[in-house]
Design a protein around this motif. Structure first.
Motif, PDB file in Angstrom:
ATOM      1  N   GLY A 345       0.673  -1.468  -0.138  1.00 32.75           N
ATOM      2  CA  GLY A 345      -0.300   0.035   0.013  1.00 32.75           C
ATOM      3  C   GLY A 345       0.779   0.994  -0.143  1.00 32.75           C
ATOM      4  N   TYR A 346       2.284   1.150   0.023  1.00 35.29           N
ATOM      5  CA  TYR A 346       3.109   2.673   0.149  1.00 35.29           C
ATOM      6  C   TYR A 346       2.425   2.920  -1.296  1.00 35.29           C
ATOM      7  N   ARG A 347       2.299   4.633  -1.341  1.00 35.10           N
ATOM      8  CA  ARG A 347       2.204   5.394  -2.645  1.00 35.10           C
ATOM      9  C   ARG A 347       3.322   5.156  -3.827  1.00 35.10           C
ATOM     10  N   HIS A 348       2.350   5.061  -5.102  1.00 35.91           N
ATOM     11  CA  HIS A 348       3.111   4.274  -6.026  1.00 35.91           C
ATOM     12  C   HIS A 348       4.551   4.853  -6.614  1.00 35.91           C
ATOM     13  N   ASP A 349       3.543   6.362  -6.265  1.00 34.96           N
ATOM     14  CA  ASP A 349       4.715   7.825  -7.222  1.00 34.96           C
ATOM     15  C   ASP A 349       6.081   7.731  -5.719  1.00 34.96           C
ATOM     16  N   VAL A 350       5.920   7.856  -4.155  1.00 37.19           N
ATOM     17  CA  VAL A 350       6.862   7.369  -3.533  1.00 37.19           C
ATOM     18  C   VAL A 350       8.087   6.573  -3.964  1.00 37.19           C
ATOM     19  N   ILE A 351       7.720   4.703  -4.665  1.00 40.61           N
ATOM     20  CA  ILE A 351       8.183   3.565  -4.951  1.00 40.61           C
ATOM     21  C   ILE A 351       9.240   3.823  -5.823  1.00 40.61           C
ATOM     22  N   GLU A 352       7.977   4.777  -7.086  1.00 40.04           N
ATOM     23  CA  GLU A 352       8.797   5.153  -8.610  1.00 40.04           C
ATOM     24  C   GLU A 352      10.184   5.607  -8.152  1.00 40.04           C
ATOM     25  N   ARG A 353       9.366   6.870  -7.723  1.00 33.70           N
ATOM     26  CA  ARG A 353      11.084   8.156  -7.054  1.00 33.70           C
ATOM     27  C   ARG A 353      11.983   6.979  -5.897  1.00 33.70           C
ATOM     28  N   GLN A 354      12.411   6.468  -5.240  1.00 31.89           N
ATOM     29  CA  GLN A 354      12.599   5.555  -4.704  1.00 31.89           C
ATOM     30  C   GLN A 354      14.131   5.011  -5.484  1.00 31.89           C
ATOM     31  N   TYR A 367       8.256  18.651  -8.403  1.00 34.12           N
ATOM     32  CA  TYR A 367       7.904  18.391  -7.642  1.00 34.12           C
ATOM     33  C   TYR A 367       7.920  17.339  -6.942  1.00 34.12           C
ATOM     34  N   ASN A 368       8.797  15.802  -6.815  1.00 29.02           N
ATOM     35  CA  ASN A 368       9.029  14.723  -6.471  1.00 29.02           C
ATOM     36  C   ASN A 368      10.102  14.884  -5.581  1.00 29.02           C
ATOM     37  N   ARG A 369      11.345  15.325  -6.169  1.00 29.81           N
ATOM     38  CA  ARG A 369      12.140  15.649  -5.637  1.00 29.81           C
ATOM     39  C   ARG A 369      12.145  15.835  -4.334  1.00 29.81           C
ATOM     40  N   ALA A 370      11.369  17.299  -4.573  1.00 32.09           N
ATOM     41  CA  ALA A 370      11.753  17.896  -3.286  1.00 32.09           C
ATOM     42  C   ALA A 370      10.132  17.538  -1.756  1.00 32.09           C
ATOM     43  N   GLU A 371       9.313  16.973  -2.402  1.00 35.52           N
ATOM     44  CA  GLU A 371       8.766  16.469  -1.318  1.00 35.52           C
ATOM     45  C   GLU A 371       8.614  15.122  -0.904  1.00 35.52           C
ATOM     46  N   TYR A 372       9.021  13.970  -1.756  1.00 33.72           N
ATOM     47  CA  TYR A 372       9.001  12.749  -1.384  1.00 33.72           C
ATOM     48  C   TYR A 372       9.991  12.654  -0.352  1.00 33.72           C
ATOM     49  N   LEU A 373      11.522  12.932  -0.220  1.00 31.07           N
ATOM     50  CA  LEU A 373      11.854  12.628   0.370  1.00 31.07           C
ATOM     51  C   LEU A 373      11.250  12.387   1.947  1.00 31.07           C
ATOM     52  N   PRO A 374      11.065  12.911   2.973  1.00 30.63           N
ATOM     53  CA  PRO A 374      10.680  12.427   4.272  1.00 30.63           C
ATOM     54  C   PRO A 374       9.393  10.965   4.349  1.00 30.63           C
ATOM     55  N   GLU A 375       9.118  11.003   2.951  1.00 24.11           N
ATOM     56  CA  GLU A 375       8.187   9.615   3.413  1.00 24.11           C
ATOM     57  C   GLU A 375       8.867   8.368   2.654  1.00 24.11           C
ATOM     58  N   ARG A 376      10.119   9.153   1.850  1.00 32.05           N
ATOM     59  CA  ARG A 376      10.878   7.565   1.316  1.00 32.05           C
ATOM     60  C   ARG A 376      11.743   7.939   2.494  1.00 32.05           C
ATOM     61  N   LYS A 377      12.750   8.446   2.960  1.00 36.40           N
ATOM     62  CA  LYS A 377      13.100   7.600   4.402  1.00 36.40           C
ATOM     63  C   LYS A 377      12.235   7.025   5.452  1.00 36.40           C
ATOM     64  N   LYS A 378      11.090   7.236   5.517  1.00 32.31           N
ATOM     65  CA  LYS A 378       9.673   6.331   6.471  1.00 32.31           C
ATOM     66  C   LYS A 378       9.706   4.957   5.643  1.00 32.31           C
ATOM     67  N   MET A 379       9.533   4.958   4.614  1.00 32.54           N
ATOM     68  CA  MET A 379       9.531   3.858   3.846  1.00 32.54           C
ATOM     69  C   MET A 379      10.419   3.019   3.912  1.00 32.54           C
ATOM     70  N   MET A 380      11.925   3.675   3.631  1.00 29.75           N
ATOM     71  CA  MET A 380      12.856   2.530   3.241  1.00 29.75           C
ATOM     72  C   MET A 380      13.785   2.623   5.236  1.00 29.75           C
ATOM     73  N   GLN A 381      13.265   3.237   6.225  1.00 25.89           N
ATOM     74  CA  GLN A 381      13.529   2.117   7.291  1.00 25.89           C
ATOM     75  C   GLN A 381      12.347   1.011   7.973  1.00 25.89           C
ATOM     76  N   ASP A 382      11.222   1.381   6.834  1.00 29.67           N
ATOM     77  CA  ASP A 382      10.225  -0.036   7.225  1.00 29.67           C
ATOM     78  C   ASP A 382      10.714  -1.429   6.077  1.00 29.67           C
ATOM     79  N   TRP A 383      10.623  -0.431   5.582  1.00 28.90           N
ATOM     80  CA  TRP A 383      11.661  -2.032   4.879  1.00 28.90           C
ATOM     81  C   TRP A 383      12.265  -2.799   4.902  1.00 28.90           C
ATOM     82  N   ALA A 384      13.189  -1.917   5.600  1.00 25.56           N
ATOM     83  CA  ALA A 384      15.046  -2.406   6.581  1.00 25.56           C
ATOM     84  C   ALA A 384      14.413  -3.315   7.679  1.00 25.56           C
TER      85      ALA A 384
END
Length: 404
Positions: A345-354, A367-384
């Motif tokens: 259920g992670y947002r597709h745009d966030v996954i694609e940017r990562q 916009y993706n590069r500027a705004e998705y970093l906080p979401e990506r940080k959380k997603m990458m920690q969750d993934w690990a």
């Protein structure tokens, strides 16, 4: 009095140039050397003008009159025949310069700045081998969809369906480039949609079942080969970046305190700088690796040459030695992450940017590069953390903090 073929044929030169007059401004100019030239006198904007019609006998009387009448029709439309001829001559010259090959090479020169060296070489090679010999000398505006299809089907018949599709894509890009600079008004390649055989896509082998993936993760942790190879596979699993980006990773790209990996544009496939948030697990792995390779520039130097990275086949061979040949590839780590994160259920745009997939809309990309970093940080920690649970044999449960 109108001229006749006999009068023209039997006319003799004299010491000075003389004229044999026909009708409506047309006359034959006979030079002292015997040359016979068709000319037409007319007035345009109040000025006397002379139009060269042709040379006798290449241009006979009937053809000379046809050309005269065509010029008179232009005059009736207030178009100067001499100016029209100069314009047509200029357009022919431009067409000769704007051939498919010339335009294609200009396209590669400009767009190639955004490509990797490998992609640039492959693009140049396939155009030089398959397209330029067939349509390279033709003006862009004269190339039709049926002509392109004939070329592509010839490639297809040689058993290279994938190459035919690739050439079609390159041709479309070249035509769109030509449209942007005003050389042509339309791209004929969309008319070819569906005309070629479908390419059979070969997907990278990947263990998308979490339980199978857990087996692989445990095998990596227990790997008895080179430590750098083991860590390279761990980073592929935790960060799901491309194998090239892992292989060419340099210590200067990593901010361990800030938990970020900044990959420069020249390393990335799409030639766009990329940021990878680092989980606590990855930072711990890197701190341990730094005691081994931290004195050099590369995280994963070759054992034979410290200034060069490990081979592109290093991970492939390691996976085979662990018993995963045909089941997993270096690229497969990306497929696994994409599949599971999308399912959770992670947002597709966030996954694609990562994943650093290309974003065609430039405004949206910014916009993706500027705004998705906080979401990506959380997603990458969750993934690990999720991978760690898989390794310990925990039940396969949804990722922590997934999107609703």
């Amino acid at each position: 009095m109108a001229l006749t073929d006999v009068a023209i044929r039997t006319a003799k030169p004299s010491e000075k140039a003389r004229k044999l007059t026909d009708e409506k401004g047309l006359y034959l100019l006979i030079r002292p050397n015997g040359g016979k030239l068709w000319r037409m006198n007319y007035r345009f904007d109040g000025k006397q003008q002379t139009l060269a019609i042709g040379t006798y006998p290449d241009t006979g009387l009937a053809l000379a009159r046809e050309k005269r009448d065509a010029a008179r029709k232009l005059l009736a439309q207030e178009i100067d025949p001499c100016a029209q001829r100069k314009q047509e001559k200029l357009e022919r010259k431009i067409d000769q310069q704007n051939t498919f090959e010339a335009t294609g090479r200009e396209w590669m020169k400009i767009k190639g700045k955004e490509w990797s060296d490998t992609y640039a070489r492959k693009t140049k090679a396939c155009l030089e081998r398959h397209a330029f010999p067939v349509i390279g000398s033709k003006p862009m505006k004269d190339i039709t969809a049926p002509e392109l299809l004939s070329m592509l089907r010839a490639i297809e018949k040689r058993g290279t369906v994938d190459m035919a599709h690739r050439i079609q894509q390159h041709c479309g890009a070249i035509f769109r480039f030509a449209m942007s600079i005003g050389t042509v008004g339309a791209d004929p390649t969309p008319a070819l949609h569906g005309a070629l055989s479908t390419v059979k896509t070969e997907h990278y082998a990947a263990l998308t079942d979490p339980k199978d993936y857990a087996e692989l993760l445990r095998s990596i942790d227990n790997y008895r080969g080179e430590v750098t190879t083991k860590v390279a596979m761990q980073l592929l699993a935790y960060t799901f970046q491309r194998t090239k980006e892992i292989r060419f990773a340099e210590w200067s790209q990593f901010d361990l305190d800030g938990a970020l990996w900044r990959i420069p544009a020249e390393v990335m496939k799409m030639r766009e700088a990329h940021i990878v948030p680092l989980s606590k697990q990855v930072i711990a792995i890197l701190q341990e690796l730094k005691t081994l390779t931290g004195n050099g520039s590369l995280l994963f130097p070759s054992t034979t040459n410290r200034s060069r990275p490990i081979s592109e086949n290093t991970v492939t061979y390691a996976l085979a030695r662990m018993g995963f040949k045909g089941r997993m590839t270096g690229h497969g780590f990306r497929s696994v992450a994409s599949t599971i994160l999308n399912e959770q259920g992670y947002r597709h745009d966030v996954i694609e940017r990562q994943l650093a997939h290309s974003e065609q809309n430039q405004v949206r990309a910014a916009y993706n590069r500027a705004e998705y970093l906080p979401e990506r940080k959380k997603m990458m920690q969750d993934w690990a953390s999720y991978l760690d649970k898989l390794k310990t044999g925990a039940e396969v449960i949804p990722l922590v903090g997934t999107a609703a």
